[in-house]
Design an enzyme around this catalytic site. Structure first.
Site, mmCIF file in Angstrom:
data_model
loop_
_atom_site.group_PDB
_atom_site.id
_atom_site.type_symbol
_atom_site.label_atom_id
_atom_site.label_comp_id
_atom_site.label_asym_id
_atom_site.label_seq_id
_atom_site.Cartn_x
_atom_site.Cartn_y
_atom_site.Cartn_z
ATOM 1 N N ASP A 122 0.867 -1.165 0.000
ATOM 2 C CA ASP A 122 0.000 0.000 0.000
ATOM 3 C C ASP A 122 0.916 1.231 0.000
ATOM 4 O O ASP A 122 2.116 1.118 0.280
ATOM 5 C CB ASP A 122 -0.880 -0.042 1.246
ATOM 6 C CG ASP A 122 -1.734 1.196 1.407
ATOM 7 O OD1 ASP A 122 -2.334 1.631 0.416
ATOM 8 O OD2 ASP A 122 -1.786 1.740 2.528
ATOM 9 N N ASP A 153 -0.248 5.045 1.131
ATOM 10 C CA ASP A 153 -0.513 6.030 2.179
ATOM 11 C C ASP A 153 -0.428 5.410 3.562
ATOM 12 O O ASP A 153 -1.104 4.412 3.853
ATOM 13 C CB ASP A 153 -1.891 6.660 1.969
ATOM 14 C CG ASP A 153 -1.972 7.426 0.664
ATOM 15 O OD1 ASP A 153 -1.106 8.288 0.436
ATOM 16 O OD2 ASP A 153 -2.887 7.146 -0.135
#
Length: 502
Positions: A34, A36
Protein backbone atom coordinates in the site's frame (compact mmCIF):
# COMPACT_ATOMS: atom_id res chain seq x y z
CA UNK A 1 35.04 -2.90 18.31
CA UNK A 2 34.68 -5.47 15.54
CA UNK A 3 33.76 -4.00 12.16
CA UNK A 4 30.77 -6.32 11.94
CA UNK A 5 29.36 -5.50 15.39
CA UNK A 6 27.10 -2.82 13.91
CA UNK A 7 25.55 -5.47 11.67
CA UNK A 8 24.86 -7.98 14.42
CA UNK A 9 23.41 -5.61 17.04
CA UNK A 10 19.67 -6.18 17.65
CA UNK A 11 17.25 -3.45 16.59
CA UNK A 12 15.66 -1.15 19.16
CA UNK A 13 12.59 -2.76 20.64
CA UNK A 14 10.23 -0.18 19.17
CA UNK A 15 11.60 -1.00 15.69
CA UNK A 16 10.90 -4.71 16.00
CA UNK A 17 8.69 -6.86 13.81
CA UNK A 18 6.13 -8.71 15.89
CA UNK A 19 4.83 -12.07 14.82
CA UNK A 20 1.36 -13.60 15.24
CA UNK A 21 2.00 -16.39 12.76
CA UNK A 22 5.43 -17.72 11.78
CA UNK A 23 6.60 -16.21 8.50
CA UNK A 24 9.70 -17.22 6.56
CA UNK A 25 10.54 -14.19 4.42
CA UNK A 26 12.83 -16.38 2.32
CA UNK A 27 9.77 -18.23 1.02
CA UNK A 28 8.03 -15.03 -0.03
CA UNK A 29 8.39 -14.50 -3.77
CA UNK A 30 6.52 -11.19 -4.11
CA UNK A 31 5.66 -8.29 -1.80
CA UNK A 32 2.75 -5.97 -2.42
CA UNK A 33 2.66 -2.52 -0.84
CA UNK A 34 0.00 0.00 0.00
CA UNK A 35 1.20 3.61 -0.26
CA UNK A 36 -0.51 6.03 2.18
CA UNK A 37 0.67 5.51 5.77
CA UNK A 38 2.65 2.49 4.54
CA UNK A 39 5.36 3.57 2.09
CA UNK A 40 4.52 7.24 2.67
CA UNK A 41 4.16 8.47 6.23
CA UNK A 42 2.40 11.72 6.98
CA UNK A 43 2.47 14.30 9.72
CA UNK A 44 -0.74 12.91 11.20
CA UNK A 45 -1.85 16.05 12.99
CA UNK A 46 -1.16 18.29 9.98
CA UNK A 47 -3.02 15.98 7.55
CA UNK A 48 -6.00 15.31 9.80
CA UNK A 49 -6.31 18.97 10.81
CA UNK A 50 -6.59 20.00 7.16
CA UNK A 51 -9.06 17.19 6.43
CA UNK A 52 -11.09 18.38 9.43
CA UNK A 53 -10.97 21.98 8.21
CA UNK A 54 -12.09 21.00 4.71
CA UNK A 55 -14.94 18.99 6.22
CA UNK A 56 -15.92 21.90 8.48
CA UNK A 57 -15.95 24.26 5.47
CA UNK A 58 -18.34 21.99 3.56
CA UNK A 59 -20.71 21.76 6.53
CA UNK A 60 -20.51 25.50 7.15
CA UNK A 61 -21.41 26.17 3.53
CA UNK A 62 -24.63 24.22 4.17
CA UNK A 63 -25.57 26.50 7.05
CA UNK A 64 -24.32 24.39 9.95
CA UNK A 65 -22.96 26.35 12.97
CA UNK A 66 -19.54 24.71 12.94
CA UNK A 67 -17.25 27.68 12.34
CA UNK A 68 -15.80 27.61 15.87
CA UNK A 69 -15.19 23.85 15.99
CA UNK A 70 -11.51 22.94 16.19
CA UNK A 71 -9.60 19.72 15.60
CA UNK A 72 -8.38 18.06 18.82
CA UNK A 73 -5.74 15.43 17.98
CA UNK A 74 -6.12 13.64 21.33
CA UNK A 75 -9.91 13.37 21.24
CA UNK A 76 -9.89 10.20 19.14
CA UNK A 77 -7.38 7.40 18.63
CA UNK A 78 -7.24 4.61 16.10
CA UNK A 79 -9.19 1.53 17.16
CA UNK A 80 -12.19 3.26 18.73
CA UNK A 81 -15.69 2.27 17.67
CA UNK A 82 -18.48 4.72 16.94
CA UNK A 83 -21.91 3.67 18.19
CA UNK A 84 -23.93 5.62 15.63
CA UNK A 85 -27.20 4.58 17.24
CA UNK A 86 -26.41 6.40 20.51
CA UNK A 87 -23.78 8.93 19.43
CA UNK A 88 -21.05 7.34 21.55
CA UNK A 89 -17.32 6.67 21.11
CA UNK A 90 -16.28 3.35 22.58
CA UNK A 91 -13.10 1.58 23.54
CA UNK A 92 -13.86 -2.13 23.49
CA UNK A 93 -11.88 -5.14 24.64
CA UNK A 94 -11.18 -8.27 22.60
CA UNK A 95 -14.45 -9.91 23.70
CA UNK A 96 -16.58 -6.97 22.54
CA UNK A 97 -17.27 -5.54 26.00
CA UNK A 98 -17.25 -1.76 26.35
CA UNK A 99 -14.51 -0.60 28.72
CA UNK A 100 -14.61 3.18 28.18
CA UNK A 101 -17.22 5.39 26.55
CA UNK A 102 -17.82 9.01 25.60
CA UNK A 103 -21.04 10.58 24.42
CA UNK A 104 -19.88 13.17 21.96
CA UNK A 105 -16.91 14.80 23.66
CA UNK A 106 -18.04 14.04 27.22
CA UNK A 107 -17.06 10.95 29.24
CA UNK A 108 -19.87 8.63 30.26
CA UNK A 109 -19.79 7.81 33.97
CA UNK A 110 -19.35 4.20 35.01
CA UNK A 111 -22.93 3.53 36.11
CA UNK A 112 -24.44 5.02 32.94
CA UNK A 113 -21.96 3.08 30.80
CA UNK A 114 -22.78 -0.10 32.70
CA UNK A 115 -26.54 0.31 32.35
CA UNK A 116 -26.22 1.19 28.66
CA UNK A 117 -23.89 -1.61 27.60
CA UNK A 118 -24.24 -4.29 30.30
CA UNK A 119 -26.10 -6.59 27.88
CA UNK A 120 -24.23 -5.49 24.77
CA UNK A 121 -21.40 -7.28 23.00
CA UNK A 122 -20.09 -5.03 20.26
CA UNK A 123 -20.09 -6.84 16.92
CA UNK A 124 -18.67 -4.97 13.93
CA UNK A 125 -21.04 -6.90 11.67
CA UNK A 126 -23.81 -4.76 13.18
CA UNK A 127 -24.27 -1.66 11.00
CA UNK A 128 -24.62 0.64 14.00
CA UNK A 129 -20.90 0.32 14.74
CA UNK A 130 -18.11 2.03 12.79
CA UNK A 131 -14.53 0.91 13.42
CA UNK A 132 -11.98 3.73 13.25
CA UNK A 133 -9.16 1.54 12.05
CA UNK A 134 -6.82 3.91 10.22
CA UNK A 135 -5.14 7.22 10.98
CA UNK A 136 -7.35 8.75 8.28
CA UNK A 137 -10.27 8.14 10.68
CA UNK A 138 -9.16 10.67 13.29
CA UNK A 139 -10.70 13.76 11.67
CA UNK A 140 -13.90 11.81 11.04
CA UNK A 141 -14.21 10.68 14.66
CA UNK A 142 -13.35 14.11 16.04
CA UNK A 143 -15.94 15.90 13.90
CA UNK A 144 -18.63 13.32 14.69
CA UNK A 145 -18.07 13.68 18.44
CA UNK A 146 -18.34 17.47 18.27
CA UNK A 147 -21.44 17.35 16.08
CA UNK A 148 -23.10 15.01 18.58
CA UNK A 149 -22.67 17.79 21.14
CA UNK A 150 -24.32 20.30 18.77
CA UNK A 151 -27.12 17.87 17.98
CA UNK A 152 -27.85 17.39 21.68
CA UNK A 153 -27.93 21.17 22.09
CA UNK A 154 -30.44 21.37 19.20
CA UNK A 155 -28.13 23.73 17.33
CA UNK A 156 -28.13 21.89 14.00
CA UNK A 157 -30.46 23.20 11.30
CA UNK A 158 -31.88 19.78 10.45
CA UNK A 159 -33.71 17.07 12.37
CA UNK A 160 -31.24 14.20 12.46
CA UNK A 161 -30.59 11.07 14.47
CA UNK A 162 -27.08 10.08 15.52
CA UNK A 163 -26.89 7.60 12.66
CA UNK A 164 -28.02 10.21 10.11
CA UNK A 165 -25.42 12.56 11.55
CA UNK A 166 -22.63 10.05 10.95
CA UNK A 167 -23.84 9.52 7.39
CA UNK A 168 -23.56 13.25 6.77
CA UNK A 169 -20.04 13.39 8.20
CA UNK A 170 -18.94 10.40 6.14
CA UNK A 171 -20.44 11.74 2.91
CA UNK A 172 -18.86 15.17 3.32
CA UNK A 173 -15.46 13.74 4.27
CA UNK A 174 -15.53 11.47 1.22
CA UNK A 175 -16.40 14.53 -0.88
CA UNK A 176 -13.40 16.34 0.59
CA UNK A 177 -11.10 13.55 -0.61
CA UNK A 178 -12.85 13.10 -3.95
CA UNK A 179 -12.68 16.78 -4.87
CA UNK A 180 -8.91 16.59 -4.52
CA UNK A 181 -8.37 19.93 -2.80
CA UNK A 182 -6.63 18.39 0.18
CA UNK A 183 -4.32 16.25 -1.92
CA UNK A 184 -3.55 19.24 -4.14
CA UNK A 185 -2.38 21.08 -1.01
CA UNK A 186 -0.13 18.16 -0.08
CA UNK A 187 1.38 17.96 -3.56
CA UNK A 188 2.03 21.72 -3.46
CA UNK A 189 3.69 21.63 -0.01
CA UNK A 190 4.85 18.08 0.79
CA UNK A 191 7.41 19.29 3.35
CA UNK A 192 4.51 20.29 5.57
CA UNK A 193 2.69 16.96 5.42
CA UNK A 194 5.14 14.14 4.63
CA UNK A 195 7.61 12.45 7.01
CA UNK A 196 10.62 11.34 5.00
CA UNK A 197 12.19 7.98 5.83
CA UNK A 198 15.39 7.40 3.80
CA UNK A 199 15.53 3.78 4.95
CA UNK A 200 12.33 2.74 3.17
CA UNK A 201 13.77 3.00 -0.39
CA UNK A 202 16.83 1.04 0.76
CA UNK A 203 14.55 -1.59 2.28
CA UNK A 204 12.78 -2.10 -1.04
CA UNK A 205 16.09 -2.17 -2.89
CA UNK A 206 17.26 -4.96 -0.59
CA UNK A 207 14.08 -6.91 -1.25
CA UNK A 208 14.29 -6.41 -5.00
CA UNK A 209 17.94 -7.47 -5.15
CA UNK A 210 17.07 -10.51 -3.02
CA UNK A 211 14.80 -11.65 -5.83
CA UNK A 212 11.42 -10.46 -4.57
CA UNK A 213 8.92 -9.08 -7.06
CA UNK A 214 7.57 -5.76 -5.73
CA UNK A 215 4.10 -4.46 -6.55
CA UNK A 216 2.52 -1.14 -5.54
CA UNK A 217 -1.26 -1.36 -5.03
CA UNK A 218 -2.80 1.90 -3.78
CA UNK A 219 -6.24 3.48 -3.71
CA UNK A 220 -4.71 6.87 -4.45
CA UNK A 221 -4.97 8.22 -7.99
CA UNK A 222 -2.06 8.35 -10.44
CA UNK A 223 -1.12 12.04 -10.23
CA UNK A 224 -1.00 11.98 -6.42
CA UNK A 225 0.86 8.64 -6.31
CA UNK A 226 3.48 9.84 -8.79
CA UNK A 227 4.06 13.08 -6.86
CA UNK A 228 4.30 11.46 -3.42
CA UNK A 229 6.54 8.58 -4.47
CA UNK A 230 8.85 10.88 -6.39
CA UNK A 231 9.12 13.24 -3.40
CA UNK A 232 9.69 10.51 -0.79
CA UNK A 233 11.81 8.03 -2.77
CA UNK A 234 13.82 9.42 -5.67
CA UNK A 235 16.30 11.46 -3.60
CA UNK A 236 17.33 8.33 -1.69
CA UNK A 237 17.80 6.00 -4.67
CA UNK A 238 20.99 5.39 -6.66
CA UNK A 239 21.79 7.90 -9.40
CA UNK A 240 19.69 7.33 -12.49
CA UNK A 241 17.03 5.30 -10.65
CA UNK A 242 13.51 6.46 -9.77
CA UNK A 243 10.80 4.94 -7.62
CA UNK A 244 9.27 3.28 -10.68
CA UNK A 245 12.34 1.10 -11.07
CA UNK A 246 11.57 -0.61 -7.76
CA UNK A 247 8.23 -2.06 -8.81
CA UNK A 248 7.37 -4.80 -11.22
CA UNK A 249 3.85 -3.35 -11.50
CA UNK A 250 2.16 -0.19 -10.18
CA UNK A 251 -1.63 -0.15 -9.69
CA UNK A 252 -3.44 3.05 -8.66
CA UNK A 253 -7.11 3.73 -7.84
CA UNK A 254 -7.29 0.06 -6.89
CA UNK A 255 -10.55 0.38 -4.93
CA UNK A 256 -9.42 -1.88 -2.10
CA UNK A 257 -10.87 -3.96 -0.51
CA UNK A 258 -12.92 -4.83 -3.64
CA UNK A 259 -9.63 -5.18 -5.52
CA UNK A 260 -8.95 -8.45 -3.71
CA UNK A 261 -12.33 -10.03 -4.39
CA UNK A 262 -13.77 -8.49 -7.57
CA UNK A 263 -13.00 -8.70 -11.28
CA UNK A 264 -12.91 -4.96 -12.03
CA UNK A 265 -11.67 -3.81 -15.47
CA UNK A 266 -8.08 -2.71 -15.98
CA UNK A 267 -6.81 0.46 -17.63
CA UNK A 268 -3.23 1.35 -18.49
CA UNK A 269 -1.82 4.76 -17.51
CA UNK A 270 -0.08 5.97 -20.65
CA UNK A 271 0.84 9.61 -19.93
CA UNK A 272 2.32 11.49 -17.00
CA UNK A 273 -0.91 13.39 -16.42
CA UNK A 274 -2.87 10.14 -16.15
CA UNK A 275 -4.36 9.56 -19.61
CA UNK A 276 -5.83 6.06 -19.75
CA UNK A 277 -6.46 3.41 -22.34
CA UNK A 278 -8.25 0.09 -21.90
CA UNK A 279 -5.92 -2.79 -21.19
CA UNK A 280 -6.04 -6.14 -22.93
CA UNK A 281 -6.63 -7.72 -19.53
CA UNK A 282 -3.12 -8.59 -18.51
CA UNK A 283 -0.26 -6.77 -16.84
CA UNK A 284 3.20 -6.20 -18.24
CA UNK A 285 6.41 -5.71 -16.33
CA UNK A 286 7.09 -2.07 -15.52
CA UNK A 287 3.52 -1.05 -16.37
CA UNK A 288 1.33 1.47 -14.56
CA UNK A 289 -2.35 0.68 -14.27
CA UNK A 290 -5.64 1.87 -12.87
CA UNK A 291 -8.15 -0.55 -11.33
CA UNK A 292 -7.97 -4.20 -12.16
CA UNK A 293 -7.93 -6.92 -9.54
CA UNK A 294 -5.70 -9.21 -7.53
CA UNK A 295 -6.29 -12.12 -9.89
CA UNK A 296 -4.45 -10.24 -12.62
CA UNK A 297 -1.54 -9.65 -10.24
CA UNK A 298 -1.30 -13.36 -9.41
CA UNK A 299 -1.55 -14.23 -13.11
CA UNK A 300 1.23 -11.80 -14.02
CA UNK A 301 3.54 -12.91 -11.20
CA UNK A 302 2.66 -16.59 -11.68
CA UNK A 303 2.34 -16.75 -7.91
CA UNK A 304 -0.53 -17.13 -5.48
CA UNK A 305 -1.49 -17.62 -1.85
CA UNK A 306 1.29 -17.72 0.70
CA UNK A 307 3.98 -16.91 -1.86
CA UNK A 308 2.81 -13.27 -1.70
CA UNK A 309 3.09 -10.88 1.26
CA UNK A 310 0.92 -7.76 1.30
CA UNK A 311 1.83 -4.84 3.56
CA UNK A 312 -0.61 -2.06 4.45
CA UNK A 313 -2.01 0.06 7.25
CA UNK A 314 -5.75 -0.70 6.92
CA UNK A 315 -6.81 -3.72 8.93
CA UNK A 316 -9.81 -4.55 6.77
CA UNK A 317 -9.01 -3.05 3.36
CA UNK A 318 -5.39 -4.25 3.27
CA UNK A 319 -4.80 -7.28 5.46
CA UNK A 320 -8.11 -8.90 6.40
CA UNK A 321 -9.50 -9.26 2.89
CA UNK A 322 -6.23 -10.20 1.18
CA UNK A 323 -5.74 -12.88 3.83
CA UNK A 324 -9.29 -14.27 3.92
CA UNK A 325 -10.00 -14.20 0.17
CA UNK A 326 -6.60 -14.91 -1.37
CA UNK A 327 -4.64 -16.44 1.52
CA UNK A 328 -1.83 -13.96 0.94
CA UNK A 329 0.47 -13.46 3.91
CA UNK A 330 -0.12 -10.13 5.63
CA UNK A 331 1.76 -7.39 7.46
CA UNK A 332 0.15 -4.41 9.18
CA UNK A 333 1.87 -1.06 9.66
CA UNK A 334 0.97 0.50 13.03
CA UNK A 335 2.95 3.72 13.29
CA UNK A 336 1.75 4.46 16.85
CA UNK A 337 3.44 1.26 18.01
CA UNK A 338 6.76 3.00 18.54
CA UNK A 339 5.36 5.52 21.03
CA UNK A 340 3.31 2.80 22.70
CA UNK A 341 6.34 0.59 23.26
CA UNK A 342 8.41 3.51 24.56
CA UNK A 343 5.60 4.48 26.93
CA UNK A 344 5.30 0.95 28.31
CA UNK A 345 9.07 0.68 28.65
CA UNK A 346 9.19 3.92 30.65
CA UNK A 347 6.40 2.67 32.90
CA UNK A 348 8.00 -0.70 33.66
CA UNK A 349 9.02 0.26 37.21
CA UNK A 350 5.57 1.56 38.06
CA UNK A 351 3.95 -1.45 36.43
CA UNK A 352 6.13 -3.80 38.48
CA UNK A 353 5.02 -2.08 41.70
CA UNK A 354 1.41 -2.16 40.56
CA UNK A 355 1.70 -5.85 39.76
CA UNK A 356 3.21 -6.58 43.19
CA UNK A 357 0.53 -4.67 45.05
CA UNK A 358 -2.24 -6.26 42.98
CA UNK A 359 -0.92 -9.70 43.89
CA UNK A 360 -0.89 -8.71 47.53
CA UNK A 361 -4.42 -7.39 47.22
CA UNK A 362 -5.59 -10.64 45.64
CA UNK A 363 -4.11 -12.60 48.54
CA UNK A 364 -5.80 -10.36 51.11
CA UNK A 365 -9.12 -10.54 49.26
CA UNK A 366 -8.87 -14.33 49.15
CA UNK A 367 -8.38 -14.56 52.94
CA UNK A 368 -11.13 -11.98 53.55
CA UNK A 369 -13.57 -13.97 51.38
CA UNK A 370 -12.69 -17.15 53.28
CA UNK A 371 -13.32 -15.50 56.63
CA UNK A 372 -16.60 -14.10 55.39
CA UNK A 373 -17.70 -17.61 54.44
CA UNK A 374 -16.69 -18.93 57.89
CA UNK A 375 -18.76 -16.20 59.52
CA UNK A 376 -21.70 -17.08 57.30
CA UNK A 377 -21.46 -20.77 58.26
CA UNK A 378 -21.11 -19.97 61.94
CA UNK A 379 -24.21 -17.77 61.97
CA UNK A 380 -26.25 -20.28 59.98
CA UNK A 381 -25.05 -23.25 62.04
CA UNK A 382 -23.63 -25.54 59.36
CA UNK A 383 -20.29 -26.77 58.09
CA UNK A 384 -17.02 -27.60 59.90
CA UNK A 385 -16.01 -25.69 63.04
CA UNK A 386 -12.73 -23.71 62.84
CA UNK A 387 -12.44 -23.08 66.60
CA UNK A 388 -12.42 -19.27 66.44
CA UNK A 389 -15.14 -17.07 67.91
CA UNK A 390 -17.31 -14.76 65.86
CA UNK A 391 -15.62 -11.78 67.49
CA UNK A 392 -12.17 -13.08 66.53
CA UNK A 393 -13.23 -13.63 62.93
CA UNK A 394 -14.82 -10.19 62.75
CA UNK A 395 -11.71 -8.53 64.22
CA UNK A 396 -9.49 -10.25 61.63
CA UNK A 397 -11.82 -9.17 58.86
CA UNK A 398 -11.61 -5.57 60.06
CA UNK A 399 -7.81 -5.76 59.96
CA UNK A 400 -7.92 -7.09 56.40
CA UNK A 401 -10.41 -4.43 55.36
CA UNK A 402 -8.05 -1.72 56.61
CA UNK A 403 -5.16 -3.38 54.76
CA UNK A 404 -7.21 -3.42 51.54
CA UNK A 405 -7.99 0.28 51.94
CA UNK A 406 -4.28 1.06 52.34
CA UNK A 407 -3.43 -1.02 49.28
CA UNK A 408 -6.13 0.72 47.25
CA UNK A 409 -4.67 4.10 48.22
CA UNK A 410 -1.29 3.01 46.82
CA UNK A 411 -2.72 1.28 43.76
CA UNK A 412 -5.15 4.00 42.63
CA UNK A 413 -2.66 6.62 41.36
CA UNK A 414 -0.55 4.00 39.58
CA UNK A 415 -3.61 2.41 38.01
CA UNK A 416 -4.83 5.84 36.86
CA UNK A 417 -1.44 6.67 35.33
CA UNK A 418 -1.35 3.29 33.60
CA UNK A 419 -4.87 3.79 32.22
CA UNK A 420 -3.92 7.19 30.81
CA UNK A 421 -0.61 6.23 29.20
CA UNK A 422 -0.33 7.58 25.64
CA UNK A 423 -3.73 9.28 25.78
CA UNK A 424 -5.51 10.73 28.86
CA UNK A 425 -8.93 9.78 27.51
CA UNK A 426 -8.31 6.37 26.01
CA UNK A 427 -4.97 5.04 27.27
CA UNK A 428 -2.86 2.62 25.23
CA UNK A 429 -3.84 1.68 21.71
CA UNK A 430 -3.61 -2.09 22.13
CA UNK A 431 -4.65 -2.55 25.75
CA UNK A 432 -7.78 -2.12 27.87
CA UNK A 433 -6.51 -2.57 31.40
CA UNK A 434 -5.01 -6.06 31.60
CA UNK A 435 -6.79 -7.20 28.47
CA UNK A 436 -6.23 -6.68 24.76
CA UNK A 437 -8.17 -3.97 23.03
CA UNK A 438 -10.53 -4.77 20.18
CA UNK A 439 -7.92 -3.30 17.84
CA UNK A 440 -5.29 -5.69 19.20
CA UNK A 441 -7.64 -8.61 18.62
CA UNK A 442 -8.23 -7.52 15.02
CA UNK A 443 -4.48 -7.29 14.46
CA UNK A 444 -4.00 -10.72 15.99
CA UNK A 445 -6.64 -12.27 13.74
CA UNK A 446 -5.75 -10.58 10.44
CA UNK A 447 -2.06 -9.69 10.43
CA UNK A 448 0.57 -12.42 10.31
CA UNK A 449 3.09 -9.81 11.43
CA UNK A 450 2.90 -6.18 12.48
CA UNK A 451 5.42 -3.40 12.87
CA UNK A 452 5.64 0.38 13.07
CA UNK A 453 7.16 1.14 9.64
CA UNK A 454 8.31 -0.56 6.46
CA UNK A 455 11.95 0.33 7.12
CA UNK A 456 11.93 -2.07 10.08
CA UNK A 457 12.30 -4.78 7.44
CA UNK A 458 15.68 -3.22 6.65
CA UNK A 459 16.87 -4.21 10.12
CA UNK A 460 15.41 -7.69 9.73
CA UNK A 461 16.70 -8.28 6.15
CA UNK A 462 14.80 -10.07 3.33
CA UNK A 463 16.16 -13.40 4.61
CA UNK A 464 14.69 -13.47 8.11
CA UNK A 465 12.57 -16.21 9.63
CA UNK A 466 9.96 -14.57 11.89
CA UNK A 467 8.81 -16.99 14.57
CA UNK A 468 5.62 -16.63 16.59
CA UNK A 469 5.57 -17.45 20.29
CA UNK A 470 3.71 -20.38 21.73
CA UNK A 471 0.23 -19.18 22.72
CA UNK A 472 -0.55 -18.85 26.42
CA UNK A 473 -3.47 -20.15 28.46
CA UNK A 474 -4.67 -18.96 31.88
CA UNK A 475 -3.51 -22.20 33.53
CA UNK A 476 0.06 -21.94 32.17
CA UNK A 477 2.73 -21.58 34.89
CA UNK A 478 3.88 -18.04 35.60
CA UNK A 479 6.71 -16.95 33.36
CA UNK A 480 5.93 -19.53 30.67
CA UNK A 481 5.30 -19.57 27.81
CA UNK A 482 7.21 -16.53 26.61
CA UNK A 483 4.92 -13.55 26.19
CA UNK A 484 2.48 -14.57 28.93
CA UNK A 485 1.21 -11.82 31.20
CA UNK A 486 2.36 -12.70 34.70
CA UNK A 487 -0.80 -11.54 36.36
CA UNK A 488 -3.62 -13.20 34.46
CA UNK A 489 -2.13 -15.41 31.76
CA UNK A 490 -3.24 -13.24 28.84
CA UNK A 491 -0.93 -12.70 25.91
CA UNK A 492 1.51 -10.01 26.93
CA UNK A 493 1.23 -6.38 25.86
CA UNK A 494 3.20 -5.36 22.82
CA UNK A 495 6.22 -4.37 24.90
CA UNK A 496 6.67 -8.02 25.88
CA UNK A 497 6.43 -9.39 22.33
CA UNK A 498 9.83 -10.41 20.97
CA UNK A 499 11.13 -8.23 18.14
CA UNK A 500 13.38 -9.64 15.47
CA UNK A 501 16.93 -10.10 16.65
CA UNK A 502 16.21 -9.96 20.37
Amino acid sequence: MDKLDCLTAPPPKQRGIFCNRTLNLRSIKAIGYDMDYTLIHYQVEAWERRAYEHLRHLLESEGWPVGDLTFEPDLVIRGLILDTELGNLLKVNRFGYVKRAYHGTQPIDFETQRSTYARTIVDLADGRYVFLNTLFSLSEGCMYAKLVDLLDQRRLPEVLGYSDLYGRVKDRLDATHMEGQLKAEIIADPDRFVLLDPEIPLTLLDQKEAGKKLVLITNSEWVYTRAMMRYAFDRFLPDGMTWRGLFDVVIVSARKPEFFSSRAPLFEVVTEDGLLRPSVGRLREGGHYLGGNAGLVEQHLRLSGDEILYIGDHIYGDVHVSKSVLRWRTALIVRELEDEILATEEARGAEARLDLWMREKEDVERVYARLRLELQRMRAGYGPVVGATEAEIQARMNELKAKLAALDARIAPLAKASAEAMNPRWGLLLRTGNDKSHLARQIERSADIYTSRVSNFLLATPHVLLRSHRGSLPHDPMGAPPGADRQNGDVAPVDDAMPVGM
